[in-house]
Design a protein around this motif. Structure first.
Motif, PDB file in Angstrom:
ATOM      1  N   UNK A   1       0.752  -1.155  -0.111  1.00 23.92           N
ATOM      2  CA  UNK A   1      -0.051  -0.026   0.023  1.00 23.92           C
ATOM      3  C   UNK A   1       0.776   1.217  -0.061  1.00 23.92           C
ATOM      4  N   UNK A   2       0.788   2.368  -1.020  1.00 19.27           N
ATOM      5  CA  UNK A   2       1.383   3.444  -1.057  1.00 19.27           C
ATOM      6  C   UNK A   2       0.471   4.538  -1.829  1.00 19.27           C
ATOM      7  N   UNK A   3       1.171   5.698  -1.613  1.00 23.40           N
ATOM      8  CA  UNK A   3       0.241   6.852  -2.107  1.00 23.40           C
ATOM      9  C   UNK A   3       1.068   7.966  -1.798  1.00 23.40           C
ATOM     10  N   UNK A   4       0.386   9.286  -2.252  1.00 28.46           N
ATOM     11  CA  UNK A   4       1.075  10.450  -1.905  1.00 28.46           C
ATOM     12  C   UNK A   4       0.800  10.677  -0.303  1.00 28.46           C
TER      13      UNK A   4
ATOM     14  N   UNK B   1       3.690   0.862   2.937  1.00 26.04           N
ATOM     15  CA  UNK B   1       4.881   1.481   2.874  1.00 26.04           C
ATOM     16  C   UNK B   1       4.760   2.859   2.965  1.00 26.04           C
ATOM     17  N   UNK B   2       6.207   3.543   2.807  1.00 25.55           N
ATOM     18  CA  UNK B   2       6.076   5.030   2.731  1.00 25.55           C
ATOM     19  C   UNK B   2       5.488   5.639   1.865  1.00 25.55           C
ATOM     20  N   UNK B   3       5.242   6.893   1.692  1.00 21.58           N
ATOM     21  CA  UNK B   3       4.779   7.736   0.379  1.00 21.58           C
ATOM     22  C   UNK B   3       5.605   7.350  -0.796  1.00 21.58           C
ATOM     23  N   UNK B   4       4.664   7.533  -1.609  1.00 21.60           N
ATOM     24  CA  UNK B   4       4.981   6.812  -3.119  1.00 21.60           C
ATOM     25  C   UNK B   4       6.586   7.129  -3.594  1.00 21.60           C
ATOM     26  N   UNK B   5       7.074   8.400  -3.593  1.00 20.44           N
ATOM     27  CA  UNK B   5       8.328   8.229  -4.039  1.00 20.44           C
ATOM     28  C   UNK B   5       9.172   7.644  -3.259  1.00 20.44           C
ATOM     29  N   UNK B   6       9.408   7.509  -2.162  1.00 19.28           N
ATOM     30  CA  UNK B   6      10.114   6.740  -1.328  1.00 19.28           C
ATOM     31  C   UNK B   6       9.924   5.446  -1.378  1.00 19.28           C
ATOM     32  N   UNK B   7       8.617   5.102  -1.487  1.00 21.84           N
ATOM     33  CA  UNK B   7       8.359   3.551  -1.483  1.00 21.84           C
ATOM     34  C   UNK B   7       8.927   2.940  -2.872  1.00 21.84           C
TER      35      UNK B   7
END
Length: 382
Positions: A6-9, A125-131
């Motif tokens: 699971x991720x996203x902004x 998961x962390x926010x999308x860019x880091x994920x």
């Protein structure tokens, strides 16, 4: 095991959706593990207390993992440390080094996914860019390891003392290769989890201009990595009954974004509850879809057009890609693909390794790269 990443902004309700997804899976009878990757306990307040039956909640502890790795490394390098007269570091004396947290998350993901104690794994998961950077790490690190310590060099292990005297410099010790091989094996296991047909990415975002840009970037990065997305959870959706008055603008904006998302995603709107969801009842009211079933592997097919145009065409689905943000560079048996902020060296299928790049085009969210057979390498036909 079914694995949902699971991720996203940031601020889009990622942790709430992860908790609601795990709760729905557990209530459906699946033995479910919810894995949190934040240093702080963000899942506890969302769940509102003890986890219900069938749901286990666990949080990654990068500090404990780092201390264990440091102790193991010093034990393996004991002879070298004694030779140098170096004092050993106590794990409590050092803080967690950069990168240790990411490696701890990958290790926890691997161990949880390979466990037979659960049917469903949900990872917050962390926010999308880091994920996306995190999910790219196994492949990137394995590539660097193979370049720095090629496995074939281990064949010279028996000659290492002789070669060291001839060269006048010490060659890498055997324990270094053994450590690299062990790390490579661990990273390969994570790659296998990510490539499994039952592993999917679930995107979470609030519909609106900022959410739309974030989803486009996340979908592009996910596709470039060959990962599957099963759903886009649109959070905090206002009811159409609020379309009048001062909420008319936000409702119309959300409606427009949802319509655009439905063209390329399986969208599941989640209603705005009027407050931050807390506890099992609120999470159930969100009606987030459960784990679902696998969708099969991602396929990047090669089309044979040798008879018509004299080329082979490699199809890479890159939804949301833009022509002015694409770049391709052939490098050995791989091709470096840059799409927006993302870059990946993609191994070429065996047939295309004997070809030269003849051009590329972006059509309908798909990058089509043309390859022309190299006469010096392609088998002659009679």
């Amino acid at each position: 095991m079914r694995t949902l990443l699971i991720t996203g902004p940031g601020g889009g309700g990622r942790t709430t959706v992860a908790a609601a997804t795990a709760l729905a899976a557990a209530r459906g009878g699946a033995r479910t593990l919810l894995l949190g990757t934040d240093r702080t306990d963000t899942l506890g307040p969302v769940l509102g207390g003890a986890a219900p039956p069938g749901l286990t909640v666990r949080r990654v502890d990068p500090d404990a993992g780092f201390r264990a790795d440091l102790a193991a490394l010093q034990n393996r390098a004991a002879s070298a440390l004694d030779l140098l007269g170096a004092a050993r570091l106590e794990p409590e004396e050092t803080g967690t080094l950069p990168g240790a947290e990411e490696l701890a998350v990958l290790r926890a993901l691997r161990d949880a996914a390979l466990s037979e104690a659960y049917d469903v794994l949900v990872v917050d998961l962390p926010p999308a860019p880091r994920a996306l950077s995190l999910l790219a790490l196994p492949e990137e690190l394995r590539g660097h390891l193979r370049r720095l310590l090629p496995p074939e060099r281990q064949a010279a292990r028996a000659l290492r003392p002789v070669l060291g005297r001839l060269a006048g410099v010490p060659l890498p010790a055997g324990w270094l290769y053994e450590t690299a091989a062990r790390l490579d094996l661990q990273l390969a296991a994570v790659e296998a989890v990510l490539a499994d047909r039952d592993t999917v990415v679930r995107l979470v975002a609030e519909p609106g201009p900022a959410g739309a840009d974030a989803v486009r970037a996340a979908a592009l990065g996910t596709a470039l990595r060959g990962l599957r997305t099963d759903a886009l959870i649109a959070t905090r959706v206002l009811p159409e009954s609020d379309a009048g008055g001062w909420l008319a603008g936000p409702v119309a904006q959300q409606r427009k974004t949802l319509e655009e998302w439905r063209e390329s995603h399986d969208v599941h709107p989640v209603a705005h509850l009027g407050h931050d969801p807390r506890g099992a009842d609120d999470l159930a009211a969100l009606a987030v879809p459960g784990a679902g079933t696998g969708r099969g592997p991602v396929v990047w097919p090669v089309t044979d057009r040798l008879a018509e145009d004299g080329v082979l065409v490699w199809h890479l689905p890159l939804p949301g890609a833009r022509r002015d943000e694409l770049d391709l560079v052939r490098r050995g048996d791989g091709i470096v693909v840059t799409a927006g902020p993302f870059r990946r060296t993609v191994p070429l299928p065996s047939a295309l390794r004997r070809c030269t790049v003849d051009g590329a085009a972006l059509r309908e969210g798909e990058l089509r790269i043309r390859f022309r057979p190299d006469p010096a390498l392609w088998p002659r036909t009679r």
